[in-house]
Design a protein around this motif. Structure first.
Motif, PDB file in Angstrom:
ATOM      1  N   ARG A  21       0.866  -1.181   0.000  1.00  0.00           N
ATOM      2  CA  ARG A  21       0.000   0.000   0.000  1.00  0.00           C
ATOM      3  C   ARG A  21       0.898   1.225   0.000  1.00  0.00           C
ATOM      4  NH1 ARG A  21      -4.639   0.730   3.818  1.00  0.00           N
ATOM      5  NH2 ARG A  21      -5.055   2.249   2.211  1.00  0.00           N
ATOM      6  N   VAL A  22       0.638   2.133  -0.932  1.00  0.00           N
ATOM      7  CA  VAL A  22       1.503   3.287  -1.129  1.00  0.00           C
ATOM      8  C   VAL A  22       0.686   4.562  -0.883  1.00  0.00           C
ATOM      9  CG1 VAL A  22       3.037   4.463  -2.740  1.00  0.00           C
ATOM     10  CG2 VAL A  22       2.777   1.971  -2.868  1.00  0.00           C
ATOM     11  N   GLN A  31      -4.473  11.530  -5.397  1.00  0.00           N
ATOM     12  CA  GLN A  31      -4.448  11.820  -3.965  1.00  0.00           C
ATOM     13  C   GLN A  31      -4.980  10.683  -3.096  1.00  0.00           C
ATOM     14  OE1 GLN A  31      -2.929  14.525  -2.680  1.00  0.00           O
ATOM     15  NE2 GLN A  31      -2.307  14.802  -4.805  1.00  0.00           N
ATOM     16  N   GLU A  32      -5.086   9.498  -3.653  1.00  0.00           N
ATOM     17  CA  GLU A  32      -5.574   8.330  -2.907  1.00  0.00           C
ATOM     18  C   GLU A  32      -4.438   7.348  -2.665  1.00  0.00           C
ATOM     19  OE1 GLU A  32      -8.733   8.059  -1.829  1.00  0.00           O
ATOM     20  OE2 GLU A  32      -9.216   9.985  -2.743  1.00  0.00           O
ATOM     21  N   TRP A  33      -4.604   6.516  -1.628  1.00  0.00           N
ATOM     22  CA  TRP A  33      -3.688   5.404  -1.426  1.00  0.00           C
ATOM     23  C   TRP A  33      -3.883   4.428  -2.576  1.00  0.00           C
ATOM     24  CZ3 TRP A  33      -0.608   3.832   2.936  1.00  0.00           C
ATOM     25  CH2 TRP A  33      -0.488   4.823   3.911  1.00  0.00           C
ATOM     26  N   VAL A  34      -2.814   3.795  -3.033  1.00  0.00           N
ATOM     27  CA  VAL A  34      -2.875   2.796  -4.093  1.00  0.00           C
ATOM     28  C   VAL A  34      -2.098   1.551  -3.655  1.00  0.00           C
ATOM     29  CG1 VAL A  34      -3.155   4.450  -5.976  1.00  0.00           C
ATOM     30  CG2 VAL A  34      -0.865   3.765  -5.274  1.00  0.00           C
ATOM     31  N   GLN A  47       2.395  -3.709 -11.375  1.00  0.00           N
ATOM     32  CA  GLN A  47       1.125  -3.069 -11.715  1.00  0.00           C
ATOM     33  C   GLN A  47       0.630  -2.233 -10.537  1.00  0.00           C
ATOM     34  OE1 GLN A  47      -0.465  -3.511 -14.740  1.00  0.00           O
ATOM     35  NE2 GLN A  47      -1.891  -1.960 -14.082  1.00  0.00           N
ATOM     36  N   TRP A  48       0.016  -1.104 -10.841  1.00  0.00           N
ATOM     37  CA  TRP A  48      -0.601  -0.246  -9.845  1.00  0.00           C
ATOM     38  C   TRP A  48      -2.102  -0.506  -9.811  1.00  0.00           C
ATOM     39  CZ3 TRP A  48       2.205   2.847  -6.678  1.00  0.00           C
ATOM     40  CH2 TRP A  48       3.501   3.147  -7.046  1.00  0.00           C
TER      41      TRP A  48
END
Length: 50
Positions: A21-22, A31-34, A47-48
């Motif tokens: 989790r980034v 602006q969201e966690w990915v 892959q993201w």
């Protein structure tokens, strides 16, 4: 709609995927966690996921 994270590497079939989790401060994808997925066996798959 969010894409599902695969259970195994689509390139080599290994189940050794590393999921991280980034936070938004560490990527340029909004602006969201990915989630960043990489294969630990073949190093080809990366892959993201939002």
């Amino acid at each position: 709609m969010n894409e599902a994270i695969p259970a195994q590497c689509p390139d080599c079939g290994a189940t050794e995927l590393n999921l991280a989790r980034v936070p938004p401060t560490d990527h340029d994808r909004g602006q969201e966690w990915v989630v960043h997925a990489t294969c630990e066996r073949c190093d080809e798959y990366t892959q993201w996921f939002e």
